[in-house]
Design a protein around this motif. Structure first.
Motif, PDB file in Angstrom:
ATOM      1  N   LYS A  71       6.558  -6.235  16.686  1.00 36.03           N
ATOM      2  CA  LYS A  71       5.867  -5.320  17.595  1.00 36.03           C
ATOM      3  C   LYS A  71       6.854  -4.231  18.007  1.00 36.03           C
ATOM      4  CE  LYS A  71       2.918  -5.801  21.663  1.00 36.03           C
ATOM      5  NZ  LYS A  71       2.498  -6.805  22.644  1.00 36.03           N
ATOM      6  N   SER A  72       6.478  -3.016  17.750  1.00 37.85           N
ATOM      7  CA  SER A  72       7.339  -1.894  18.126  1.00 37.85           C
ATOM      8  C   SER A  72       7.413  -1.800  19.652  1.00 37.85           C
ATOM      9  CB  SER A  72       6.755  -0.598  17.550  1.00 37.85           C
ATOM     10  OG  SER A  72       7.245   0.510  18.277  1.00 37.85           O
ATOM     11  N   VAL A  73       8.630  -1.678  20.208  1.00 40.99           N
ATOM     12  CA  VAL A  73       8.721  -1.620  21.671  1.00 40.99           C
ATOM     13  C   VAL A  73       8.261  -0.268  22.200  1.00 40.99           C
ATOM     14  CG1 VAL A  73      10.546  -3.359  21.876  1.00 40.99           C
ATOM     15  CG2 VAL A  73      11.169  -0.930  21.661  1.00 40.99           C
ATOM     16  N   THR A  74       8.374   0.784  21.369  1.00 39.57           N
ATOM     17  CA  THR A  74       7.980   2.095  21.895  1.00 39.57           C
ATOM     18  C   THR A  74       6.470   2.306  21.884  1.00 39.57           C
ATOM     19  OG1 THR A  74       8.539   2.990  19.714  1.00 39.57           O
ATOM     20  CG2 THR A  74      10.126   3.364  21.482  1.00 39.57           C
ATOM     21  N   VAL A  75       5.783   1.922  20.798  1.00 43.06           N
ATOM     22  CA  VAL A  75       4.331   2.118  20.809  1.00 43.06           C
ATOM     23  C   VAL A  75       3.573   0.858  21.225  1.00 43.06           C
ATOM     24  CG1 VAL A  75       4.494   3.934  19.056  1.00 43.06           C
ATOM     25  CG2 VAL A  75       3.913   1.601  18.364  1.00 43.06           C
ATOM     26  N   GLY A  76       4.283  -0.262  21.309  1.00 40.71           N
ATOM     27  CA  GLY A  76       3.651  -1.494  21.777  1.00 40.71           C
ATOM     28  C   GLY A  76       2.644  -2.058  20.792  1.00 40.71           C
ATOM     29  N   LYS A  77       2.769  -1.706  19.522  1.00 38.41           N
ATOM     30  CA  LYS A  77       1.829  -2.218  18.519  1.00 38.41           C
ATOM     31  C   LYS A  77       2.570  -2.813  17.331  1.00 38.41           C
ATOM     32  CE  LYS A  77      -2.020   0.556  19.988  1.00 38.41           C
ATOM     33  NZ  LYS A  77      -2.959   1.625  19.669  1.00 38.41           N
ATOM     34  N   TYR A  78       1.800  -3.566  16.522  1.00 44.72           N
ATOM     35  CA  TYR A  78       2.425  -4.324  15.437  1.00 44.72           C
ATOM     36  C   TYR A  78       2.567  -3.531  14.145  1.00 44.72           C
ATOM     37  CZ  TYR A  78       1.952  -8.568  18.202  1.00 44.72           C
ATOM     38  OH  TYR A  78       2.072  -9.517  19.180  1.00 44.72           O
ATOM     39  N   LEU A  79       3.652  -3.799  13.446  1.00 39.83           N
ATOM     40  CA  LEU A  79       3.802  -3.294  12.090  1.00 39.83           C
ATOM     41  C   LEU A  79       2.707  -3.915  11.238  1.00 39.83           C
ATOM     42  CD1 LEU A  79       7.519  -3.368  10.867  1.00 39.83           C
ATOM     43  CD2 LEU A  79       6.168  -1.411  11.675  1.00 39.83           C
ATOM     44  N   CYS A  80       2.208  -3.111  10.311  1.00 38.81           N
ATOM     45  CA  CYS A  80       1.076  -3.566   9.515  1.00 38.81           C
ATOM     46  C   CYS A  80       1.153  -2.967   8.122  1.00 38.81           C
ATOM     47  CB  CYS A  80      -0.209  -3.105  10.211  1.00 38.81           C
ATOM     48  SG  CYS A  80      -1.696  -3.308   9.218  1.00 38.81           S
TER      49      CYS A  80
END
Ligand SMILES: *[C@@H]1O[C@H](CO)[C@@H](O)[C@H](O)[C@H]1NC(C)=O
Ligand SMILES: *[C@@H]1O[C@H](CO)[C@@H](O)[C@H](O)[C@H]1NC(C)=O
Ligand SMILES: *[C@@H]1O[C@H](CO)[C@@H](O)[C@H](O)[C@H]1NC(C)=O
Ligand SMILES: *[C@@H]1O[C@H](CO)[C@@H](O)[C@H](O)[C@H]1NC(C)=O
Length: 536
Positions: A71-80
């Motif tokens: 989970k990216s800490v800057t955008v708060g979403k998961y790599l996919c």
């Protein structure tokens, strides 16, 4: 101490020899019903059975098949891997599941490939600037090697170093590139920092051997093979009312002593030993100076071969090339199930069966050859199995007309009689079913009594359905006195085990407990017997 003459001792030896000889003949009785135990975790590694085997692996969080989510800490979403693979890597998913999960292939303790949902590997886009992340390669090479750098204060925070020497960063939810210099802190403002979750781990033979690597693995595995199961175990087995063992083996055993990497040689020797222990022991008769008064007593020694334990062996191909179920116990590298997808995996499996049967056909201990353990539907199709089981059966029959040929039902198949058309017309075939009151939410809230009733009612019905007078024999090749019940008493366990022994005792080929030894007590038949939970 009694004093015998040399002559008396010789007669005693002769008598014992005769007894052992006839005992051996009795054991050749083809209708012997097996009361067997599996030697699980011996020649095919399962970490949960013996976790300490993995203790010495460097960076042991990152073994082959470890499933990671970032989970990216800057955008708060998961790599996919967008679309599950074949195109770009994005960072715009709020929840992680298949496309957001990356399975490791371990190159060495610091370098990894990431395999995505559609089986491709993450790499740098060769067509662009060489910094864009894509999942297009089917075979990992130099552009697909990554390092995972952990924050030493909080190991769930990581950076991922790409093969160009730069770190991955999330520029926007739709743009992930490998052009961050690294360094800096581990705060929420750094686009190269990810919170890592380990979604799944595998601890099988591939993981342990590749984890230790080519220098250490051979020694570790040989030590394990030679200490985990020893001759005394066969003494224990034979002395406690069991008459057979089911021995899981992996396909690489057939290329001993130089199996393909990362597997290591030596498991074949261990299996050889099992056959020796199962079959013969020796009585040493040493009538030296037995009578201090007798002047005829000469030092001498007689060695009499003796069917000491008389344990039957069922060889079980537990791990087939490519993995027939994706589980660690079939030596899956990364959780994918690839057995049967190519004809090569099937042919290779047949030659393993051919090899093993040829090697042990002359041993009176060889009782059965199980062609494949727990193929999983729908990945393993009935067509694949029909083709393989037919060829495997012929491979056994090439060398032995007496060995039973065991065929495991598919996990997840709805018809437990689906192999009947295949076995029709074949001789000495056995259907293997595994009955656990586990691995299904059906058992989640069952009480002690409900579990026991399930054995008497439902397992009996299931067994009746597959046990026919002219069809294949039936074998409950795996079961255990363990369940989902919390806080059960010793007496509860005793009743549960007794019910299973009673019902599975009606299987026409017999049963096998899973397993002989296990750090989880109820899964260890040795522990269950020694502590009075199970009596045969
Ligand atoms: C994520 O980004 C890709 C690429 O732009 C896009 O096709 C996809 O629809 C996005 N998915 C979500 C859930 O935003
Ligand atoms: C791991 O493999 C990579 C790629 O082959 C290599 O550059 C690196 O030196 C290796 N590291 C170790 C510790 O062997
Ligand atoms: C046998 O016993 C006698 C008498 O006790 C002793 O003198 C002799 O040394 C013994 N021989 C052997 C071979 O042990
Ligand atoms: C067990 O069998 C009984 C009687 O046929 C049936 O009513 C019940 O649903 C079965 N239980 C499960 C969990 O399948």
């Amino acid at each position: 101490m009694a004093i015998y003459s040399t002559k008396q001792l010789l007669s005693l030896c002769f008598l014992l020899f005769m007894v052992s000889f006839s005992y051996g003949r009795v054991n050749l009785n083809p209708t012997l019903k097996t009361k067997a135990v599996n030697l699980g975790g011996w020649l095919v590694t399962e970490g949960w059975i013996k976790p300490s085997l993995f203790d010495g692996i460097p960076n042991k969080d990152f073994l082959d098949g470890t499933a990671l989510q970032f989970k990216s800490v800057t955008v708060g979403k998961y790599l996919c891997a967008e679309l599950g693979g074949g195109t770009i890597i994005v960072a715009n998913r709020t929840a992680a599941s298949g496309w957001e999960t990356f399975r490791l292939w371990r190159i060495n303790e610091t370098t990894f490939n990431f395999r995505v949902f559609d089986k491709r590997f993450i790499g740098l886009d060769a067509n662009g600037k060489g910094i864009d992340l894509v999942a297009v390669s089917n075979t990992p090479g130099g552009s697909e090697m990554f390092e995972i750098v952990k924050n030493s204060d909080d190991v769930s925070r990581v950076r991922i170093k790409a093969p160009n020497g730069f770190f991955l960063q999330v520029k926007t939810e739709e743009l992930v590139t490998a052009d961050h210099a690294g360094g800096g802190g581990w705060g929420d403002d750094d686009p190269s920092v990810f919170v890592m979750t380990i979604a799944e781990r595998l601890q099988g033979e591939f993981q342990v051997t590749n984890g230790y690597g080519p220098n250490k693995a051979p020694q570790i595995m040989r030590e394990h093979w030679s200490t985990y199961i020893v001759e005394d175990d066969f003494k224990f087995i034979a002395g406690n009312g069991l008459n057979a063992v089911r021995i899981p083996v992996g396909w690489w055993i057939a290329s001993d002593p130089t199996p393909p990497k990362p597997y290591v040689g030596g498991s074949l020797q261990a299996l050889d030993k099992a056959f020796t222990w199962a079959q013969y022991g020796y009585i040493f008769c040493i009538p030296t100076n037995i009578s201090a008064t007798s002047t005829q007593a000469k030092p001498m020694m007689l060695i009499v071969p003796f069917r000491k334990y008389g344990v039957k062996i069922i060889i079980d191909l537990h791990a087939a090339p490519g993995s027939q179920n994706g589980y660690e116990h079939s030596a899956s590298r990364d959780g994918f199930q690839e057995w049967g997808l190519t004809d090569e995996t099937i042919q290779k499996s047949v030659s393993v069966i051919d090899f093993l049967t040829a090697r042990y056909a002359k041993s009176p201990s060889l009782y059965a050859v199980e062609l494949l353990n727990e193929p999983l539907a729908p990945g393993a199709t009935l067509d694949m199995l029909n083709e393989y089981y037919k060829a495997g059966y012929n491979a056994v029959r090439k060398h032995s007309s007496t060995a039973y040929v065991v065929m495991s039902n598919r996990l997840g198949a709805s018809d437990p009689t689906e192999l009947f058309p295949l076995t029709n017309g074949l001789t000495r075939t056995v259907i293997d079913v595994h009955y656990y009151n586990l691995f299904s939410d059906v058992f989640d809230d069952m009480t002690v009594q409900q579990n026991i009733d399930f054995i008497h009612t439902n397992r009996t019905a299931q067994l009746n359905q597959i046990t026919t007078s002219n069809g294949p024999l039936t074998f409950v090749g795996e079961w255990v006195a363990e369940w989902q019940v919390k806080g059960a008493t010793k007496e509860d366990y005793q009743r549960f085990a007794k019910a299973q022994l009673e019902v599975y005792g009606r299987a026409s080929f017999g049963w096998a407990y899973w397993t002989l030894k296990n750090v989880n007590n109820h899964w260890s038949l040795e522990w269950m017997i020694k502590n009075g939970y199970i009596k045969l």
